[in-house]
Design a protein around this motif. Structure first.
Motif, PDB file in Angstrom:
ATOM      1  N   VAL A  21       0.863  -1.230   0.045  1.00 20.43           N
ATOM      2  CA  VAL A  21      -0.225  -0.047   0.207  1.00 20.43           C
ATOM      3  C   VAL A  21       0.915   1.158  -0.004  1.00 20.43           C
ATOM      4  CG1 VAL A  21      -1.503   1.472   1.295  1.00 20.43           C
ATOM      5  CG2 VAL A  21      -1.793  -1.025   1.073  1.00 20.43           C
ATOM      6  N   THR A  22       1.955   1.256   0.850  1.00 24.94           N
ATOM      7  CA  THR A  22       2.826   2.520   0.860  1.00 24.94           C
ATOM      8  C   THR A  22       3.454   2.744  -0.331  1.00 24.94           C
ATOM      9  OG1 THR A  22       3.198   1.709   3.201  1.00 24.94           O
ATOM     10  CG2 THR A  22       4.757   3.386   1.865  1.00 24.94           C
ATOM     11  N   GLU A  23       3.985   1.461  -1.143  1.00 22.06           N
ATOM     12  CA  GLU A  23       4.673   1.737  -2.400  1.00 22.06           C
ATOM     13  C   GLU A  23       3.637   2.268  -3.357  1.00 22.06           C
ATOM     14  OE1 GLU A  23       7.198   1.747  -5.217  1.00 22.06           O
ATOM     15  OE2 GLU A  23       7.592   1.634  -3.037  1.00 22.06           O
ATOM     16  N   ALA A  24       2.423   1.627  -3.397  1.00 21.89           N
ATOM     17  CA  ALA A  24       1.344   2.126  -4.202  1.00 21.89           C
ATOM     18  C   ALA A  24       1.003   3.600  -4.097  1.00 21.89           C
ATOM     19  CB  ALA A  24      -0.077   1.303  -4.265  1.00 21.89           C
ATOM     20  N   GLU A  25       0.970   4.214  -3.083  1.00 27.40           N
ATOM     21  CA  GLU A  25       0.707   5.494  -2.503  1.00 27.40           C
ATOM     22  C   GLU A  25       1.728   6.460  -3.154  1.00 27.40           C
ATOM     23  OE1 GLU A  25      -1.958   6.920  -1.646  1.00 27.40           O
ATOM     24  OE2 GLU A  25      -3.158   5.695  -0.098  1.00 27.40           O
ATOM     25  N   LYS A  26       2.929   5.702  -3.293  1.00 30.54           N
ATOM     26  CA  LYS A  26       4.091   6.439  -3.514  1.00 30.54           C
ATOM     27  C   LYS A  26       4.009   6.810  -5.019  1.00 30.54           C
ATOM     28  CE  LYS A  26       9.145   6.458  -3.777  1.00 30.54           C
ATOM     29  NZ  LYS A  26      10.450   5.627  -3.477  1.00 30.54           N
ATOM     30  N   VAL A  27       3.539   5.793  -5.744  1.00 31.70           N
ATOM     31  CA  VAL A  27       3.646   5.668  -7.378  1.00 31.70           C
ATOM     32  C   VAL A  27       2.605   6.631  -7.528  1.00 31.70           C
ATOM     33  CG1 VAL A  27       3.087   4.478  -9.220  1.00 31.70           C
ATOM     34  CG2 VAL A  27       4.584   3.583  -7.586  1.00 31.70           C
ATOM     35  N   ARG A  28       1.199   6.539  -6.586  1.00 30.31           N
ATOM     36  CA  ARG A  28       0.158   7.430  -6.956  1.00 30.31           C
ATOM     37  C   ARG A  28       0.761   8.978  -6.887  1.00 30.31           C
ATOM     38  NH1 ARG A  28      -2.502  10.502  -4.125  1.00 30.31           N
ATOM     39  NH2 ARG A  28      -1.639   9.661  -2.351  1.00 30.31           N
ATOM     40  N   ALA A  29       1.192   9.159  -5.727  1.00 29.98           N
ATOM     41  CA  ALA A  29       1.706  10.727  -5.726  1.00 29.98           C
ATOM     42  C   ALA A  29       2.530  11.070  -6.774  1.00 29.98           C
ATOM     43  CB  ALA A  29       2.435  10.803  -4.347  1.00 29.98           C
ATOM     44  N   GLU A  30       3.446  10.232  -6.974  1.00 29.99           N
ATOM     45  CA  GLU A  30       4.341  10.529  -8.524  1.00 29.99           C
ATOM     46  C   GLU A  30       3.764  10.946  -9.752  1.00 29.99           C
ATOM     47  OE1 GLU A  30       7.239   7.296  -8.518  1.00 29.99           O
ATOM     48  OE2 GLU A  30       8.622   8.099  -6.856  1.00 29.99           O
ATOM     49  N   ALA A  31       2.624  10.022  -9.854  1.00 29.34           N
ATOM     50  CA  ALA A  31       1.581   9.945 -10.867  1.00 29.34           C
ATOM     51  C   ALA A  31       0.835  11.436 -10.928  1.00 29.34           C
ATOM     52  CB  ALA A  31       0.784   8.882 -11.107  1.00 29.34           C
ATOM     53  N   GLU A  32       0.234  11.933  -9.729  1.00 27.35           N
ATOM     54  CA  GLU A  32      -0.425  12.991  -9.560  1.00 27.35           C
ATOM     55  C   GLU A  32       0.431  14.293  -9.801  1.00 27.35           C
ATOM     56  OE1 GLU A  32      -1.987  13.035  -5.782  1.00 27.35           O
ATOM     57  OE2 GLU A  32      -3.732  11.973  -6.260  1.00 27.35           O
ATOM     58  N   GLU A  33       1.815  13.972  -9.652  1.00 22.68           N
ATOM     59  CA  GLU A  33       2.913  15.247  -9.795  1.00 22.68           C
ATOM     60  C   GLU A  33       2.968  15.390 -11.175  1.00 22.68           C
ATOM     61  OE1 GLU A  33       7.169  16.635  -8.298  1.00 22.68           O
ATOM     62  OE2 GLU A  33       6.191  14.989  -7.342  1.00 22.68           O
ATOM     63  N   ALA A  34       3.102  14.184 -11.757  1.00 24.59           N
ATOM     64  CA  ALA A  34       3.543  14.349 -13.272  1.00 24.59           C
ATOM     65  C   ALA A  34       2.282  14.759 -14.134  1.00 24.59           C
ATOM     66  CB  ALA A  34       3.977  12.855 -13.960  1.00 24.59           C
ATOM     67  N   LEU A  35       1.049  14.336 -13.756  1.00 21.56           N
ATOM     68  CA  LEU A  35      -0.120  15.124 -14.418  1.00 21.56           C
ATOM     69  C   LEU A  35      -0.305  16.357 -14.088  1.00 21.56           C
ATOM     70  CD1 LEU A  35      -2.551  14.429 -16.186  1.00 21.56           C
ATOM     71  CD2 LEU A  35      -4.001  13.770 -14.023  1.00 21.56           C
ATOM     72  N   MET A  36       0.194  16.957 -13.060  1.00 23.22           N
ATOM     73  CA  MET A  36      -0.042  18.339 -12.719  1.00 23.22           C
ATOM     74  C   MET A  36       1.017  19.162 -13.568  1.00 23.22           C
ATOM     75  SD  MET A  36      -0.450  18.562  -8.465  1.00 23.22           S
ATOM     76  CE  MET A  36      -0.297  20.250  -8.458  1.00 23.22           C
ATOM     77  N   GLU A  37       2.257  18.583 -13.853  1.00 24.98           N
ATOM     78  CA  GLU A  37       3.179  19.271 -14.811  1.00 24.98           C
ATOM     79  C   GLU A  37       2.608  19.202 -16.229  1.00 24.98           C
ATOM     80  OE1 GLU A  37       6.895  16.970 -14.058  1.00 24.98           O
ATOM     81  OE2 GLU A  37       7.030  18.070 -11.873  1.00 24.98           O
ATOM     82  N   SER A  38       1.908  18.008 -16.706  1.00 21.79           N
ATOM     83  CA  SER A  38       1.479  18.110 -18.085  1.00 21.79           C
ATOM     84  C   SER A  38      -0.209  17.617 -17.884  1.00 21.79           C
ATOM     85  CB  SER A  38       2.227  16.727 -18.904  1.00 21.79           C
ATOM     86  OG  SER A  38       3.763  17.148 -18.436  1.00 21.79           O
ATOM     87  N   PRO A  39      -0.728  18.689 -17.702  1.00 20.91           N
ATOM     88  CA  PRO A  39      -2.105  18.339 -17.306  1.00 20.91           C
ATOM     89  C   PRO A  39      -3.061  17.812 -18.668  1.00 20.91           C
ATOM     90  CG  PRO A  39      -1.613  20.800 -17.609  1.00 20.91           C
ATOM     91  CD  PRO A  39      -0.550  20.026 -17.554  1.00 20.91           C
ATOM     92  N   ASN A  40      -2.291  18.211 -19.788  1.00 20.13           N
ATOM     93  CA  ASN A  40      -3.243  17.756 -20.968  1.00 20.13           C
ATOM     94  C   ASN A  40      -2.829  16.457 -21.648  1.00 20.13           C
ATOM     95  OD1 ASN A  40      -4.629  20.207 -21.137  1.00 20.13           O
ATOM     96  ND2 ASN A  40      -2.925  21.423 -21.990  1.00 20.13           N
ATOM     97  N   SER A  41      -1.754  15.772 -20.757  1.00 18.26           N
ATOM     98  CA  SER A  41      -1.256  14.571 -21.220  1.00 18.26           C
ATOM     99  C   SER A  41      -2.164  13.425 -20.976  1.00 18.26           C
ATOM    100  CB  SER A  41       0.131  14.305 -20.630  1.00 18.26           C
ATOM    101  OG  SER A  41       0.396  13.015 -20.961  1.00 18.26           O
ATOM    102  N   THR A  42      -2.451  12.655 -22.063  1.00 21.16           N
ATOM    103  CA  THR A  42      -3.328  11.554 -21.937  1.00 21.16           C
ATOM    104  C   THR A  42      -2.612  10.192 -21.200  1.00 21.16           C
ATOM    105  OG1 THR A  42      -4.616  12.201 -23.939  1.00 21.16           O
ATOM    106  CG2 THR A  42      -4.832   9.799 -23.086  1.00 21.16           C
TER     107      THR A  42
END
Length: 235
Positions: free
Chosen positions: A19-40
């Motif tokens: 769960v901890t690892e999955a939460e880490k990956v999720r946080a990274e994915a959220e950050e990446a989407l914020m940097e590229s909000p239009n990226s599918t």
């Protein structure tokens, strides 16, 4: 989770780490989407990470529940073993006492069976003699209109010998009579069995017989039941 699988604390800890690892990956994915909000692609990666977080949390929840149930079951087993150990003397005493009581009960049943067989055999001999003498006296022209004679009546036979009357009883009716007398003396009131024996089994009823059969038998030992508490009315 299967109830056959032993759930260890290490298994729960490993699931929590996922769960901890999955939460880490999720946080990274959220950050990446914020940097590229239009990226599918980034949006798809975030959706996948959210799904993995949800699955990991579900796995942890299921493992925890299974682990708790397993621990509870183990505690219950241990507690029962301890209770049985504490009651060991009483368990031994109960087994010994009940074994003896069962043997006495079965011996009494054997004796009662033999007694009832003897009762019915005596009734059969009695009835056969009544019929034999009733037929013989009737053939000699002696009916029951005098002090001595014999006759058939109501499916049975009657003999009068110098004013004393004898009637067939029926071994089944004799059995029902004796069983009713004992049941009435030993069972609490009201009793279905007493009612059945009294009204539905064709028992010998001494009060209803002119020959006095069973009219002077001693009463069976009566069991005394505690009185029901009286209802108090008012204050």
């Amino acid at each position: 989770m299967s109830s056959m699988v032993s759930i260890t604390a290490e298994m729960v800890a490993a699931a929590e780490a996922e769960v901890t690892e999955a939460e880490k990956v999720r946080a990274e994915a959220e950050e990446a989407l914020m940097e590229s909000p239009n990226s599918t692609l980034k949006a798809q990666e975030l959706a996948g990470s959210l799904k993995r977080v949800a699955q990991a949390k579900a796995n942890v929840r299921e493992l925890r529940e299974a682990r708790e149930q397993q621990i509870t079951a183990e505690r219950n087993v241990a507690t029962r073993e301890e209770r049985e150990k504490a009651a060991a003397k009483e368990i031994t005493a109960a087994g010994k006492a009940l074994k003896g009581a069962r043997e006495e009960l079965e011996a009494a049943a054997v004796a009662a069976q033999a007694g009832l067989v003897a009762l019915m055999e005596a009734a059969e001999v009695h009835d056969a003699l009544v019929q034999q003498h009733a037929e013989s006296l009737a053939e000699q022209g002696l009916g029951v209109d005098g002090d001595s004679g014999g006759a058939e009546n109501f499916g049975g036979w009657t003999v009068r010998a110098r004013g004393v009357e004898y009637r067939t009883a029926g071994s089944g009716s004799v059995l029902a009579c004796v069983a009713h007398r004992v049941a009435e003396a030993r069972l609490d009131y009201p009793s279905v069995m007493v009612g059945l024996l009294e009204f539905n089994m064709g028992r010998v009823v001494p009060e209803g017989r002119e020959d006095g059969l069973f009219g002077k038998l001693p009463a069976p030992s009566r069991r005394v039941f505690p009185q029901s508490p009286r209802l108090r009315v008012g204050g």
